[in-house]
Motif scaffolding. Structure first.
Motif, PDB file in Angstrom:
ATOM      1  N   GLY A 168      20.324  25.983  61.686  1.00 41.71           N
ATOM      2  CA  GLY A 168      19.665  25.233  62.479  1.00 41.71           C
ATOM      3  C   GLY A 168      19.431  23.895  61.947  1.00 41.71           C
ATOM      4  O   GLY A 168      19.288  23.413  61.018  1.00 41.71           O
ATOM      5  N   ASP A 169      19.425  23.052  63.061  1.00 40.32           N
ATOM      6  CA  ASP A 169      19.449  21.398  62.984  1.00 40.32           C
ATOM      7  C   ASP A 169      18.088  20.963  62.641  1.00 40.32           C
ATOM      8  O   ASP A 169      17.982  19.978  61.758  1.00 40.32           O
ATOM      9  CB  ASP A 169      19.955  20.789  64.161  1.00 40.32           C
ATOM     10  CG  ASP A 169      21.446  20.956  64.614  1.00 40.32           C
ATOM     11  OD1 ASP A 169      22.211  21.376  63.602  1.00 40.32           O
ATOM     12  OD2 ASP A 169      21.806  20.821  65.753  1.00 40.32           O
ATOM     13  N   ASP A 170      17.108  21.540  62.977  1.00 38.01           N
ATOM     14  CA  ASP A 170      15.669  20.987  62.656  1.00 38.01           C
ATOM     15  C   ASP A 170      14.799  21.743  61.864  1.00 38.01           C
ATOM     16  O   ASP A 170      13.600  21.824  61.685  1.00 38.01           O
ATOM     17  CB  ASP A 170      14.968  20.527  63.925  1.00 38.01           C
ATOM     18  CG  ASP A 170      14.260  21.265  64.243  1.00 38.01           C
ATOM     19  OD1 ASP A 170      12.940  20.920  65.150  1.00 38.01           O
ATOM     20  OD2 ASP A 170      14.161  22.626  64.085  1.00 38.01           O
ATOM     21  N   ASP A 171      15.639  22.657  60.898  1.00 33.66           N
ATOM     22  CA  ASP A 171      14.857  23.654  60.173  1.00 33.66           C
ATOM     23  C   ASP A 171      14.171  23.073  58.786  1.00 33.66           C
ATOM     24  O   ASP A 171      14.514  21.913  58.643  1.00 33.66           O
ATOM     25  CB  ASP A 171      15.696  24.889  59.661  1.00 33.66           C
ATOM     26  CG  ASP A 171      16.015  25.769  61.226  1.00 33.66           C
ATOM     27  OD1 ASP A 171      16.558  26.669  60.987  1.00 33.66           O
ATOM     28  OD2 ASP A 171      15.232  25.418  62.048  1.00 33.66           O
ATOM     29  N   LEU A 172      13.451  23.813  58.049  1.00 29.89           N
ATOM     30  CA  LEU A 172      12.585  23.202  57.221  1.00 29.89           C
ATOM     31  C   LEU A 172      13.021  23.255  55.562  1.00 29.89           C
ATOM     32  O   LEU A 172      13.544  24.171  55.272  1.00 29.89           O
ATOM     33  CB  LEU A 172      11.283  24.073  57.042  1.00 29.89           C
ATOM     34  CG  LEU A 172      10.370  24.158  58.568  1.00 29.89           C
ATOM     35  CD1 LEU A 172       9.274  25.303  58.653  1.00 29.89           C
ATOM     36  CD2 LEU A 172       9.946  22.756  59.092  1.00 29.89           C
ATOM     37  N   GLY A 173      12.432  22.360  54.890  1.00 34.11           N
ATOM     38  CA  GLY A 173      12.717  22.086  53.572  1.00 34.11           C
ATOM     39  C   GLY A 173      11.666  21.540  52.862  1.00 34.11           C
ATOM     40  O   GLY A 173      10.460  21.306  53.279  1.00 34.11           O
ATOM     41  N   ALA A 174      11.857  21.460  51.601  1.00 35.55           N
ATOM     42  CA  ALA A 174      10.453  21.284  50.802  1.00 35.55           C
ATOM     43  C   ALA A 174      10.227  19.736  51.112  1.00 35.55           C
ATOM     44  O   ALA A 174      10.777  18.724  51.422  1.00 35.55           O
ATOM     45  CB  ALA A 174      11.145  21.250  49.224  1.00 35.55           C
ATOM     46  N   GLY A 175       8.687  19.489  51.189  1.00 37.65           N
ATOM     47  CA  GLY A 175       8.110  18.504  51.244  1.00 37.65           C
ATOM     48  C   GLY A 175       7.907  18.265  52.980  1.00 37.65           C
ATOM     49  O   GLY A 175       7.144  17.165  53.178  1.00 37.65           O
TER      50      GLY A 175
END
Length: 276
Positions: free
Chosen positions: A114-121
């Motif tokens: 997915g293009d707008d999925d989540l990561g650290a911070g």
């Protein structure tokens, strides 16, 4: 903690537990040795807001999904966002259907696609509520936790449970990554950013620091036990080394959880091979 009971249009009944000013738990009726009492679906709402963040809608259980929607509507609100702590079926299989019911976007770990999925911070905001994304891989490669800064709480999914220990689900799960995630959470507790936990299974955890310290100690003890057993056991007929280690080290746990224990043992053996 306060529980309330409400009714579905079809006559079904469900209970919502209010943990705090912003956090409510709707327990999915999927109890098992692996899910404990069931999957905790968390409903997060800034007081008086008309938007709710749902964390882990759970399995594809239509009654449970309808109960989430009905609960939110009973507050005069709507689901503004759905978050997934990880992709296991008991947390995420209902996500697509829940999206169809609510229209709310579903967000998950970036590595899950997915293009707008989540990561650290990353910071997630909806209806005035703010959550901070913490990458906590190990149980699975895509495991996330979410800090609720307004209340110093951490939603942990299956990384830390409300009762007992979790599975490092080899081969997707990885023990080295898991130990790193526990260290990351321990730093959050040491700084005071996190004082309590909202787990994916089991009860609310008031003493985050104490539970995380126990998790680290327990994992170190199990790893030592596995190392000793791996050097001493002889697999029986139809067994491999992991089976023999489970039979030896996990003799104190019910047999129905041995398949899950085997996954953790495989992760532990891989860790031992890597680190000697």
């Amino acid at each position: 903690m306060r529980s309330t009971r409400s009714h579905l249009p079809d006559g079904g009944e469900w209970a919502t537990s209010r943990i705090s000013e912003r956090a409510y738990c709707l327990l999915c009726p999927n109890p098992s040795p692996m899910t404990l009492d069931g999957t905790n679906t968390w409903l997060l709402r800034e007081p008086a807001s008309d938007e709710v963040v749902v964390v882990d809608p759970g399995p594809l259980d239509h009654a449970h999904l309808r109960a989430i929607v009905s609960t939110v509507e009973s507050w005069g609100a709507r689901v503004g966002l759905t978050l997934l702590t990880h992709g296991h079926e008991d947390h995420a299989a209902g996500a697509d259907e829940f999206h169809r019911l609510t229209g709310a976007p579903v967000r998950r770990a970036r590595r899950a696609g997915g293009d707008d999925d989540l990561g650290a911070g990353d910071v997630v905001r909806a209806g005035g509520l703010e959550l901070l994304v913490v990458e906590t891989p190990g149980h699975t490669s895509d495991s996330l936790s979410f800090v609720l800064p307004a209340e110093n709480r951490l939603l942990t999914g299956d990384t830390v449970l409300g009762r007992g220990s979790t599975v490092v689900a080899h081969p997707d799960g990885d023990l080295e990554a898991y130990l790193g995630s526990l260290e990351r959470i321990e730093r959050l507790t040491a700084s005071g950013e996190v004082t309590s936990l909202l787990p994916g299974h089991g009860p609310f955890v008031a003493d985050a620091a104490g539970v995380v310290a126990w998790y680290r100690e327990h994992r170190a003890q199990r790893l030592e036990q596995v190392a000793v057993a791996a050097a001493a056991v002889t697999p029986g007929v139809g067994e491999d080394l992991a089976d023999a280690v489970v039979r030896t080290v996990y003799a104190d746990v019910p047999r129905e959880v041995w398949p899950a224990a085997r996954l953790t043992v495989l992760a532990q053996l891989e860790y031992l091979r890597t680190h000697g």
